[in-house]
Design a protein around this motif. Sequence first.
Motif, PDB file in Angstrom:
ATOM      1  N   THR A 169       0.857  -1.185   0.000  1.00  0.00           N
ATOM      2  CA  THR A 169       0.000   0.000   0.000  1.00  0.00           C
ATOM      3  C   THR A 169       0.896   1.238   0.000  1.00  0.00           C
ATOM      4  O   THR A 169       2.072   1.146   0.351  1.00  0.00           O
ATOM      5  N   PRO A 170       0.372   2.405  -0.401  1.00  0.00           N
ATOM      6  CA  PRO A 170       1.233   3.591  -0.540  1.00  0.00           C
ATOM      7  C   PRO A 170       2.031   3.911   0.719  1.00  0.00           C
ATOM      8  O   PRO A 170       1.483   4.029   1.812  1.00  0.00           O
ATOM      9  N   ASP A 171       3.343   4.028   0.561  1.00  0.00           N
ATOM     10  CA  ASP A 171       4.251   4.358   1.654  1.00  0.00           C
ATOM     11  C   ASP A 171       5.570   4.838   1.044  1.00  0.00           C
ATOM     12  O   ASP A 171       5.921   4.457  -0.078  1.00  0.00           O
ATOM     13  N   HIS A 172       6.271   5.661   1.776  1.00  0.00           N
ATOM     14  CA  HIS A 172       7.601   6.141   1.353  1.00  0.00           C
ATOM     15  C   HIS A 172       7.578   6.785  -0.039  1.00  0.00           C
ATOM     16  O   HIS A 172       8.562   6.713  -0.776  1.00  0.00           O
ATOM     17  N   LEU A 173       6.464   7.411  -0.386  1.00  0.00           N
ATOM     18  CA  LEU A 173       6.392   8.040  -1.706  1.00  0.00           C
ATOM     19  C   LEU A 173       7.315   9.250  -1.786  1.00  0.00           C
ATOM     20  O   LEU A 173       7.729   9.644  -2.881  1.00  0.00           O
ATOM     21  N   ASP A 174       7.646   9.824  -0.630  1.00  0.00           N
ATOM     22  CA  ASP A 174       8.604  10.934  -0.601  1.00  0.00           C
ATOM     23  C   ASP A 174       9.992  10.454  -1.015  1.00  0.00           C
ATOM     24  O   ASP A 174      10.803  11.232  -1.525  1.00  0.00           O
ATOM     25  N   ARG A 175      10.283   9.169  -0.828  1.00  0.00           N
ATOM     26  CA  ARG A 175      11.580   8.596  -1.184  1.00  0.00           C
ATOM     27  C   ARG A 175      11.547   7.965  -2.590  1.00  0.00           C
ATOM     28  O   ARG A 175      12.430   8.194  -3.413  1.00  0.00           O
ATOM     29  N   HIS A 176      10.514   7.169  -2.877  1.00  0.00           N
ATOM     30  CA  HIS A 176      10.480   6.408  -4.125  1.00  0.00           C
ATOM     31  C   HIS A 176       9.852   7.173  -5.298  1.00  0.00           C
ATOM     32  O   HIS A 176      10.006   6.765  -6.446  1.00  0.00           O
ATOM     33  N   GLY A 177       9.116   8.238  -4.997  1.00  0.00           N
ATOM     34  CA  GLY A 177       8.586   9.083  -6.068  1.00  0.00           C
ATOM     35  C   GLY A 177       7.218   8.694  -6.584  1.00  0.00           C
ATOM     36  O   GLY A 177       6.413   9.541  -6.921  1.00  0.00           O
ATOM     37  N   SER A 178       6.922   7.403  -6.649  1.00  0.00           N
ATOM     38  CA  SER A 178       5.614   6.950  -7.123  1.00  0.00           C
ATOM     39  C   SER A 178       5.291   5.602  -6.486  1.00  0.00           C
ATOM     40  O   SER A 178       6.192   4.870  -6.057  1.00  0.00           O
ATOM     41  N   PHE A 179       4.000   5.285  -6.467  1.00  0.00           N
ATOM     42  CA  PHE A 179       3.585   4.004  -5.911  1.00  0.00           C
ATOM     43  C   PHE A 179       4.117   2.851  -6.765  1.00  0.00           C
ATOM     44  O   PHE A 179       4.507   1.801  -6.250  1.00  0.00           O
ATOM     45  N   GLU A 180       4.177   3.054  -8.082  1.00  0.00           N
ATOM     46  CA  GLU A 180       4.658   2.009  -8.989  1.00  0.00           C
ATOM     47  C   GLU A 180       6.116   1.650  -8.678  1.00  0.00           C
ATOM     48  O   GLU A 180       6.489   0.468  -8.663  1.00  0.00           O
ATOM     49  N   THR A 181       6.940   2.673  -8.437  1.00  0.00           N
ATOM     50  CA  THR A 181       8.350   2.425  -8.113  1.00  0.00           C
ATOM     51  C   THR A 181       8.473   1.715  -6.775  1.00  0.00           C
ATOM     52  O   THR A 181       9.261   0.767  -6.619  1.00  0.00           O
ATOM     53  N   TYR A 182       7.691   2.168  -5.811  1.00  0.00           N
ATOM     54  CA  TYR A 182       7.701   1.546  -4.482  1.00  0.00           C
ATOM     55  C   TYR A 182       7.297   0.069  -4.578  1.00  0.00           C
ATOM     56  O   TYR A 182       7.958  -0.816  -4.012  1.00  0.00           O
ATOM     57  N   ASP A 199      -4.828  -8.869  -1.759  1.00  0.00           N
ATOM     58  CA  ASP A 199      -4.190  -7.568  -1.969  1.00  0.00           C
ATOM     59  C   ASP A 199      -3.705  -7.488  -3.418  1.00  0.00           C
ATOM     60  O   ASP A 199      -2.774  -8.195  -3.812  1.00  0.00           O
ATOM     61  N   LYS A 200      -4.379  -6.669  -4.245  1.00  0.00           N
ATOM     62  CA  LYS A 200      -4.107  -6.670  -5.690  1.00  0.00           C
ATOM     63  C   LYS A 200      -2.658  -6.366  -6.051  1.00  0.00           C
ATOM     64  O   LYS A 200      -2.059  -7.072  -6.866  1.00  0.00           O
ATOM     65  N   PRO A 201      -2.029  -5.330  -5.475  1.00  0.00           N
ATOM     66  CA  PRO A 201      -0.625  -5.086  -5.835  1.00  0.00           C
ATOM     67  C   PRO A 201       0.290  -6.264  -5.474  1.00  0.00           C
ATOM     68  O   PRO A 201       1.254  -6.547  -6.183  1.00  0.00           O
ATOM     69  N   ALA A 209       2.520   2.556  13.242  1.00  0.00           N
ATOM     70  CA  ALA A 209       1.599   2.881  12.145  1.00  0.00           C
ATOM     71  C   ALA A 209       2.102   4.159  11.472  1.00  0.00           C
ATOM     72  O   ALA A 209       1.582   5.249  11.685  1.00  0.00           O
ATOM     73  N   THR A 210       3.132   4.007  10.647  1.00  0.00           N
ATOM     74  CA  THR A 210       3.801   5.173  10.062  1.00  0.00           C
ATOM     75  C   THR A 210       3.290   5.511   8.660  1.00  0.00           C
ATOM     76  O   THR A 210       3.887   6.331   7.967  1.00  0.00           O
ATOM     77  N   ASN A 211       2.186   4.870   8.224  1.00  0.00           N
ATOM     78  CA  ASN A 211       1.554   5.257   6.961  1.00  0.00           C
ATOM     79  C   ASN A 211       0.040   5.180   7.121  1.00  0.00           C
ATOM     80  O   ASN A 211      -0.470   4.671   8.122  1.00  0.00           O
ATOM     81  N   VAL A 212      -0.672   5.690   6.146  1.00  0.00           N
ATOM     82  CA  VAL A 212      -2.126   5.811   6.248  1.00  0.00           C
ATOM     83  C   VAL A 212      -2.793   4.439   6.346  1.00  0.00           C
ATOM     84  O   VAL A 212      -3.716   4.244   7.143  1.00  0.00           O
ATOM     85  N   LYS A 246       4.761  11.833   4.567  1.00  0.00           N
ATOM     86  CA  LYS A 246       5.484  11.036   3.571  1.00  0.00           C
ATOM     87  C   LYS A 246       4.785  11.139   2.220  1.00  0.00           C
ATOM     88  O   LYS A 246       4.679  10.173   1.478  1.00  0.00           O
ATOM     89  N   ASP A 247       4.271  12.345   1.927  1.00  0.00           N
ATOM     90  CA  ASP A 247       3.522  12.596   0.693  1.00  0.00           C
ATOM     91  C   ASP A 247       2.276  11.718   0.664  1.00  0.00           C
ATOM     92  O   ASP A 247       1.924  11.135  -0.369  1.00  0.00           O
ATOM     93  N   SER A 248       1.590  11.633   1.817  1.00  0.00           N
ATOM     94  CA  SER A 248       0.443  10.744   1.975  1.00  0.00           C
ATOM     95  C   SER A 248      -0.880  11.458   1.693  1.00  0.00           C
ATOM     96  O   SER A 248      -0.981  12.680   1.768  1.00  0.00           O
ATOM     97  N   ASP A 249      -1.897  10.656   1.396  1.00  0.00           N
ATOM     98  CA  ASP A 249      -3.259  11.149   1.201  1.00  0.00           C
ATOM     99  C   ASP A 249      -4.098  10.712   2.403  1.00  0.00           C
ATOM    100  O   ASP A 249      -4.461   9.542   2.518  1.00  0.00           O
ATOM    101  N   TYR A 250      -4.407  11.669   3.289  1.00  0.00           N
ATOM    102  CA  TYR A 250      -5.122  11.341   4.525  1.00  0.00           C
ATOM    103  C   TYR A 250      -6.630  11.264   4.313  1.00  0.00           C
ATOM    104  O   TYR A 250      -7.347  10.796   5.194  1.00  0.00           O
TER     105      TYR A 250
END
Length: 452
Positions: free
Chosen positions: A186-199, A222-224, A334-337, A360-364
Amino acid sequence: MELKNKRVLVVGLGKSGIAAALFLRQQGARVTVSDARSATALAGEIPALLEAGIMVESGGHGLLTFRRQDLIVISPGVPLDTPEVKQVIGFGVPVIGELELASRFLKGRILAITGSNGKTTTTTLVGKILDESGVPSLVGGNIGTPVINLIPESTDQTVNVLEVSSFQLETIQQFRPWIAVVLNITPDHLDRHGSFETYAAMKARITENQQTGDFLVLNAEDKPTQMVAAKTKAQIFWFSPRRPIKQGTFVYGDAIVFVPREGAKAEPIMPVAEIPLKGAHNVENVLAAICAARLAGAPAEKIRSAVANFKAVEHRLEFVHTVEGVDYFNDSKATNVDAAMKAVAAFPGGIHLILGGKDKDSDYTTLSPLLRERVKAVYTIGSAAEKIERQLQGVVKMVGAGTIDVAVHEAAKAALPGDVVLLAPACSSFDQFENYEHRGRTFRRIVQELDQ
């Protein structure tokens, strides 16, 4: 890997960086360490390094330091796009991480666990099951003990149970787990990896070097995570709390069962009711742990007793105290949404939720439905507070607390008997704390002081 007399630079002096530097020196390498922090900030680490004959560069990275090396070992906290690292990669200097380095020397087989959430609980539980089953095992990695520190104790019979992060997987080359587990993506560390796809691609690297004799355990819901199946040569085992599957672990009626191969009879493992951990997400963690441990040779009866006696890991939905009828829970990890959502979903309602920290560039906004359903008030802390308040405006009562101390005291004043005060920040801790453990311990101390 021949290290004697090789010039090796270790970048970043966290736990794994220090462990890597000392190990490299013991192997006869000519070691330099480089860290952006000042000599004053590193005062506790520098003496031992100098005593071991390791050169120390502090207060920044010098490009010449990087270019004069045969190998660079980069710590997980150092991004690959750091200018000096980026340049030397372009010059052809090999760059690996501590995980890759350690795996070249670690004896035995590797059972590696990754995922956006649940890694530490699952890794700890697998280690406990194997220990109680008499399977020689060691536990380390992102969980706290650097992998490199496991090398002296490892033997040809050891199962090395490793928690691995996307940061660690980013720098692997030959790292090959015998059993790999992907819990969820699930979306995490987007500030580091730049995109969910890269993560997601970094997480999938856990199976990159696996072969047909290896095993890959995936979350069927979990689809991803399901998409990782297309990237492996390993034998795939699934886990699901919702439906029967052909090969792996699932919930059937009120029990957990394991199917060792397609077409085989399901083995009963244990009743779901015996899982002592809160939350539906922990049922998934237990299913994954059971599947991995069973593949590693743990018998069903030992698995059942180990799970039934397992206690929540510190900072992960950890019960702290009851004060005037109000229960306080610490989920600082719990360091991500998504992790915060799972923590909230573990309680039926009456929640006073502490959110915030370093964004972390998260969507709350994705928290909104659960907040409306179960949360009485949100208490915001840290540098992400303004963004959280803006994105969740009108969803639930918001209290701008600023600090965790104020948040706990405001929540304590508002909470009624039967309510829950929950620290599940959905953010990293690095704006106000050293790490999530420091944040969790601070929360625990403040709560305990309420009762004095």
